[in-house]
Write a protein that holds these residues in place. Structure first.
Motif, PDB file in Angstrom:
ATOM      1  N   GLU A 299      -4.636  -1.580   4.281  1.00  8.21           N
ATOM      2  CA  GLU A 299      -4.965  -0.360   3.536  1.00  8.21           C
ATOM      3  C   GLU A 299      -3.861   0.688   3.672  1.00  8.21           C
ATOM      4  O   GLU A 299      -3.664   1.519   2.785  1.00  8.21           O
ATOM      5  N   ALA A 300      -3.140   0.657   4.788  1.00 12.40           N
ATOM      6  CA  ALA A 300      -2.067   1.621   5.017  1.00 12.40           C
ATOM      7  C   ALA A 300      -0.750   1.162   4.406  1.00 12.40           C
ATOM      8  O   ALA A 300       0.199   1.938   4.313  1.00 12.40           O
ATOM      9  N   LEU A 301      -0.693  -0.082   3.987  1.00  8.96           N
ATOM     10  CA  LEU A 301       0.536  -0.636   3.430  1.00  8.96           C
ATOM     11  C   LEU A 301       0.704  -0.214   1.977  1.00  8.96           C
ATOM     12  O   LEU A 301      -0.250  -0.204   1.211  1.00  8.96           O
ATOM     13  N   VAL A 302       1.921   0.145   1.588  1.00  7.86           N
ATOM     14  CA  VAL A 302       2.241   0.513   0.197  1.00  7.86           C
ATOM     15  C   VAL A 302       3.106  -0.605  -0.390  1.00  7.86           C
ATOM     16  O   VAL A 302       4.244  -0.806   0.027  1.00  7.86           O
ATOM     17  N   ALA A 303       2.526  -1.343  -1.302  1.00  7.86           N
ATOM     18  CA  ALA A 303       3.220  -2.509  -1.860  1.00  7.86           C
ATOM     19  C   ALA A 303       4.372  -2.086  -2.758  1.00  7.86           C
ATOM     20  O   ALA A 303       4.269  -1.129  -3.521  1.00  7.86           O
ATOM     21  N   SER A 304       5.479  -2.809  -2.665  1.00  9.48           N
ATOM     22  CA  SER A 304       6.610  -2.601  -3.572  1.00  9.48           C
ATOM     23  C   SER A 304       6.299  -3.281  -4.902  1.00  9.48           C
ATOM     24  O   SER A 304       5.397  -4.123  -4.988  1.00  9.48           O
TER      25      SER A 304
ATOM     26  N   TYR B  44       1.899   6.936   5.648  1.00 15.36           N
ATOM     27  CA  TYR B  44       1.977   7.348   7.053  1.00 15.36           C
ATOM     28  C   TYR B  44       0.756   8.111   7.515  1.00 15.36           C
ATOM     29  O   TYR B  44       0.413   8.098   8.711  1.00 15.36           O
ATOM     30  N   ALA B  45       0.057   8.768   6.621  1.00 22.99           N
ATOM     31  CA  ALA B  45      -1.184   9.443   7.017  1.00 22.99           C
ATOM     32  C   ALA B  45      -2.218   8.407   7.462  1.00 22.99           C
ATOM     33  O   ALA B  45      -2.872   8.568   8.505  1.00 22.99           O
ATOM     34  N   ARG B  46      -2.354   7.328   6.653  1.00 23.25           N
ATOM     35  CA  ARG B  46      -3.284   6.252   7.022  1.00 23.25           C
ATOM     36  C   ARG B  46      -2.802   5.517   8.266  1.00 23.25           C
ATOM     37  O   ARG B  46      -3.601   5.109   9.116  1.00 23.25           O
ATOM     38  N   LEU B  47      -1.484   5.353   8.343  1.00 20.59           N
ATOM     39  CA  LEU B  47      -0.914   4.630   9.484  1.00 20.59           C
ATOM     40  C   LEU B  47      -1.184   5.364  10.791  1.00 20.59           C
ATOM     41  O   LEU B  47      -1.572   4.762  11.810  1.00 20.59           O
ATOM     42  N   LEU B  48      -1.024   6.677  10.782  1.00 19.94           N
ATOM     43  CA  LEU B  48      -1.266   7.468  11.987  1.00 19.94           C
ATOM     44  C   LEU B  48      -2.753   7.555  12.318  1.00 19.94           C
ATOM     45  O   LEU B  48      -3.148   7.568  13.486  1.00 19.94           O
ATOM     46  N   ALA B  49      -3.570   7.594  11.272  1.00 19.63           N
ATOM     47  CA  ALA B  49      -5.008   7.737  11.488  1.00 19.63           C
ATOM     48  C   ALA B  49      -5.658   6.442  11.951  1.00 19.63           C
ATOM     49  O   ALA B  49      -6.489   6.439  12.869  1.00 19.63           O
ATOM     50  N   ASP B  50      -5.272   5.325  11.321  1.00 17.92           N
ATOM     51  CA  ASP B  50      -5.981   4.068  11.566  1.00 17.92           C
ATOM     52  C   ASP B  50      -5.117   2.956  12.157  1.00 17.92           C
ATOM     53  O   ASP B  50      -5.621   1.879  12.459  1.00 17.92           O
ATOM     54  N   GLY B  51      -3.795   3.203  12.248  1.00 15.24           N
ATOM     55  CA  GLY B  51      -2.915   2.145  12.727  1.00 15.24           C
ATOM     56  C   GLY B  51      -2.530   1.204  11.596  1.00 15.24           C
ATOM     57  O   GLY B  51      -2.999   1.351  10.457  1.00 15.24           O
ATOM     58  N   PRO B  52      -1.677   0.230  11.874  1.00 17.28           N
ATOM     59  CA  PRO B  52      -1.225  -0.707  10.833  1.00 17.28           C
ATOM     60  C   PRO B  52      -2.395  -1.497  10.242  1.00 17.28           C
ATOM     61  O   PRO B  52      -3.215  -2.055  10.975  1.00 17.28           O
TER      62      PRO B  52
END
Length: 368
Positions: free
Chosen positions: A143-148, A132-140
């Protein structure tokens, strides 16, 4: 404390299967001349040999990881060569997770891509989450995705494991349908998708006793081939399993004790089998069964606990006194109903066996 020292394998409480049996896997890979499915480390023959044990042409002995019906393991391995996923079912303690781990270790060399099913397992645990830090900073973004673990397995062409599938809420379970049918995981937030690489598949486990908790939808059932792992057929088979696993655990835990006495192992297994079946070994006495499962895994736990007592508070030799408390704890889960069942069993069966007098007295001492 030095982090490198903590990470040393000598300090691991439990190694992953691919670590513990690395030598066997390496020897099998060298000896394996058969065709291997795409991205498999070993051929189906070698995977089966790893699970069931055997002697290679060079004389190297592969230890058995599963003692039971060979055909069941062959069906499980063959399923994973197809586009269908594998569902291992059985009552608690029938080695579902154990078989799942060793199949993944032999096929992919990695048994750690695991999703633990619980009532709180979310869709993100199966699909993907977000930093969520990357998501808020750079958007979707990717790089912001966390793979299961499942997404990692798809991208690498490996086996993903889902433990206790029927513990997962039904709507979350159905997340798997698209993945299993299309071999693809959509990422709508990015207008993108992850396509599975050859070698990807899923091994799920489920407990028979959880039936009705979160039953699989018919659509999801069709995408699994189900293999039911039974309890050991004979007392000799179950004694061998318990003996082998207890010795392995004793080495891993570095218990300063001799190998468990076969007599005590056989007595524990006999008690469990009699109470499970509701009849004495000689067929003469009908018995009430307790509420507990009394699986092979619990028998292993009873003997292992006894060994710890013998090692640290006894003379190093497993005795009736050492296993008594573990036995009572395994059988008596309901303090009222199970206590009645256990006491009746002690008086009608254990007390009447002349060579079990020491066990009868030890169990009575625990209950007094």
């Amino acid at each position: 404390m030095n982090r490198a020292k903590l990470n040393n394998q000598n300090f691991l409480l439990r190694e992953h299967a691919e670590q513990q049996f690395a030598e066997e896997l390496a020897e099998l890979a060298k000896a394996d001349q058969r065709q291997r499915p795409p991205n498999w480390n070993l051929s189906p023959w070698a995977v089966t040999t790893y699970l069931l044990g055997g002697t290679l042409e060079n004389g190297f002995v592969v230890s058995p990881k599963y003692i039971g019906d060979r055909r069941l393991i062959e069906i499980a391995v063959a399923t994973l060569t197809t586009d269908r996923a594998l569902l291992l079912m059985g009552i608690p303690g029938t080695a579902k997770s154990w078989v799942s781990e060793h199949l993944a270790a032999a096929i992919s060399g990695d048994s750690t891509l695991l999703i633990q099913g619980t009532a709180g397992t979310s869709e993100e645990s199966i699909r993907y989450g977000w930093n969520y830090a990357r998501l808020l900073a750079d958007g979707p973004s990717m790089e912001a995705l966390v793979a299961s673990p499942l997404m990692v397995a798809m991208e690498a062409g490996k086996i993903a494991r889902v433990e206790e599938l029927t513990r997962i809420p039904a709507d979350v379970q159905d997340t798997l349908i698209t993945i299993l049918s299309e071999k693809m995981l959509p990422i709508p937030e990015l207008g993108d998708e992850v396509q599975a690489i050859k070698g990807f598949n899923i091994i799920a486990t489920a407990n028979n006793r959880d039936k009705g908790v979160n039953d699989l939808s018919s659509a999801l059932k069709r995408r699994f081939n189900t293999v039911v792992l039974p309890l050991p057929k004979t007392i000799e088979e179950e004694v061998e399993i318990v003996q082998q696993r207890v010795e392995s655990l004793g080495r891993a835990l570095e218990l300063p004790v001799q190998a468990p006495a076969l007599t005590e192992v056989r007595r524990v297994v006999t008690i469990f089998r009699e109470l499970r079946s509701g009849i004495s070994d000689d067929g003469k006495t009908k018995l009430k069964s307790p509420s507990s499962t009394l699986s092979t895994a619990e028998a292993i736990s009873v003997v292992n606990s006894g060994l710890a007592l013998a090692a640290h508070f006894g003379d190093g030799h497993l005795s009736a006194k050492d296993i008594a408390s573990g036995l009572v704890g395994a059988v008596v889960k309901d303090p009222i109903q199970d206590t009645l069942v256990w006491n009746e069993y002690l008086e009608t069966v254990v007390k009447e066996r002349k060579d079990w007098t020491d066990l009868y007295r030890a169990c009575r001492d625990v209950g007094s």
